[in-house]
Design an enzyme around this catalytic site. Structure first.
Site, PDB file in Angstrom:
ATOM      1  N   ASP A 158       0.868  -1.173   0.000  1.00 31.50           N
ATOM      2  CA  ASP A 158       0.000   0.000   0.000  1.00 31.50           C
ATOM      3  C   ASP A 158       0.908   1.227   0.000  1.00 31.50           C
ATOM      4  O   ASP A 158       2.146   1.109  -0.151  1.00 31.50           O
ATOM      5  CB  ASP A 158      -1.005  -0.043   1.165  1.00 31.50           C
ATOM      6  CG  ASP A 158      -0.363   0.227   2.538  1.00 31.50           C
ATOM      7  OD1 ASP A 158       0.880   0.353   2.617  1.00 31.50           O
ATOM      8  OD2 ASP A 158      -1.112   0.302   3.521  1.00 31.50           O
ATOM      9  N   CYS A 165       3.199  -3.035   4.071  1.00 30.24           N
ATOM     10  CA  CYS A 165       2.371  -1.877   4.435  1.00 30.24           C
ATOM     11  C   CYS A 165       3.109  -1.130   5.539  1.00 30.24           C
ATOM     12  O   CYS A 165       4.295  -1.397   5.774  1.00 30.24           O
ATOM     13  CB  CYS A 165       0.951  -2.288   4.815  1.00 30.24           C
ATOM     14  SG  CYS A 165       0.797  -3.316   6.283  1.00 30.24           S
ATOM     15  N   THR A 197       2.864  -1.143   8.880  1.00 28.39           N
ATOM     16  CA  THR A 197       3.282  -2.025   9.977  1.00 28.39           C
ATOM     17  C   THR A 197       3.533  -3.458   9.541  1.00 28.39           C
ATOM     18  O   THR A 197       4.149  -4.227  10.283  1.00 28.39           O
ATOM     19  CB  THR A 197       2.183  -2.075  11.057  1.00 28.39           C
ATOM     20  OG1 THR A 197       0.979  -2.574  10.430  1.00 28.39           O
ATOM     21  CG2 THR A 197       1.925  -0.705  11.660  1.00 28.39           C
ATOM     22  N   HIS A 215      10.610 -23.413   9.522  1.00 30.76           N
ATOM     23  CA  HIS A 215       9.601 -24.092  10.349  1.00 30.76           C
ATOM     24  C   HIS A 215       8.179 -23.949   9.829  1.00 30.76           C
ATOM     25  O   HIS A 215       7.378 -24.867   9.986  1.00 30.76           O
ATOM     26  CB  HIS A 215       9.648 -23.557  11.786  1.00 30.76           C
ATOM     27  CG  HIS A 215      10.840 -24.036  12.560  1.00 30.76           C
ATOM     28  ND1 HIS A 215      10.934 -23.931  13.933  1.00 30.76           N
ATOM     29  CD2 HIS A 215      11.993 -24.631  12.152  1.00 30.76           C
ATOM     30  CE1 HIS A 215      12.089 -24.447  14.340  1.00 30.76           C
ATOM     31  NE2 HIS A 215      12.752 -24.856  13.276  1.00 30.76           N
ATOM     32  N   HIS A 219       7.725 -30.320  11.142  1.00 27.63           N
ATOM     33  CA  HIS A 219       7.133 -29.023  10.808  1.00 27.63           C
ATOM     34  C   HIS A 219       6.024 -29.190   9.759  1.00 27.63           C
ATOM     35  O   HIS A 219       5.023 -28.476   9.780  1.00 27.63           O
ATOM     36  CB  HIS A 219       8.207 -28.062  10.321  1.00 27.63           C
ATOM     37  CG  HIS A 219       9.293 -27.868  11.339  1.00 27.63           C
ATOM     38  ND1 HIS A 219       9.052 -27.282  12.557  1.00 27.63           N
ATOM     39  CD2 HIS A 219      10.598 -28.241  11.342  1.00 27.63           C
ATOM     40  CE1 HIS A 219      10.165 -27.274  13.271  1.00 27.63           C
ATOM     41  NE2 HIS A 219      11.118 -27.858  12.551  1.00 27.63           N
TER      42      HIS A 219
HETATM   43  C1  RB5 Z   1      -1.880   2.927   6.323  1.00 23.75           C
HETATM   44  O1  RB5 Z   1      -1.854   4.166   6.935  1.00 23.75           O
HETATM   45  C2  RB5 Z   1      -1.618   1.823   7.340  1.00 23.75           C
HETATM   46  O2  RB5 Z   1      -2.749   1.636   8.132  1.00 23.75           O
HETATM   47  C3  RB5 Z   1      -1.219   0.550   6.640  1.00 23.75           C
HETATM   48  O3  RB5 Z   1      -0.089   0.780   5.874  1.00 23.75           O
HETATM   49  C4  RB5 Z   1      -0.879  -0.640   7.513  1.00 23.75           C
HETATM   50  O4  RB5 Z   1       0.058  -0.299   8.475  1.00 23.75           O
HETATM   51  C5  RB5 Z   1      -2.012  -1.384   8.049  1.00 23.75           C
HETATM   52  O5  RB5 Z   1      -1.855  -2.403   8.735  1.00 23.75           O
END
Ligand code: RB5
Length: 147
Positions: free
Chosen positions: A13, A70, A72, A103, A138
């Site tokens: 994203d 993304c 996080t 694993h 595994h």
């Molecule tokens: C976008 O702002 C953010 O929410 C997305 O990149 C991600 O971290 C969602 O899990």
């Protein structure tokens, strides 16, 4: 990175766009054939749409592995793990990257671009692509998650 003849799909994203573009260069230098499922610019998109596009590519057999990025890595990993055919692993270091292959036989790597730096991400990708599944006990554990 050592040469890895992989057909790999990659998607992000807006939170992961910059890292995706950087990793594409690294993957190409390593000999990977890359399918980019988006996003095409830093403009905001919804991560589930990108994850679904990547899952479609893997399900078609066109690529063996996928990388989803993304902010996080959490949203992408939740979205990708909704399809029970695949195992998506959110990795923040080379140890978890290695274990997710050895694993868990993870076929999708998720990264958090706002959590790790580009250098760490490159190390994770390198480790992930060059580590093989250990099988044995595994495999038995993975089989328990099917169906
Ligand atoms: C976008 O702002 C953010 O929410 C997305 O990149 C991600 O971290 C969602 O899990």
């Amino acid at each position: 990175m050592e040469k890895v003849a992989e057909k790999i799909a990659i998607g992000s994203d807006h939170g992961g766009f910059e890292l995706k573009e950087r990793l594409k260069v690294v993957l190409a230098e390593a000999g990977c054939v890359i399918t980019d499922v988006g996003c095409p610019s830093p403009a905001a998109v919804d991560y589930p749409d990108i994850a679904q596009a990547l899952l479609r590519i893997l399900a078609s057999g066109a690529c063996q592995h996928g990388i989803l990025i993304c902010g996080t890595g959490i949203g992408m990993s939740i979205a990708a793990n909704r399809d029970r055919r695949f195992r998506a692993a959110l990795c923040h270091d080379e140890y978890t990257a290695r274990m997710s292959r050895e694993h868990n036989d993870a076929n999708i790597l998720c990264l958090g671009a706002r959590v790790i730096g580009a250098g760490v991400a490159e190390g994770i990708v390198r480790t992930w692509l060059t580590t093989t599944f250990a099988g044995g006990r595994h495999q038995m554990r993975i089989d328990k998650m099917r169906g």
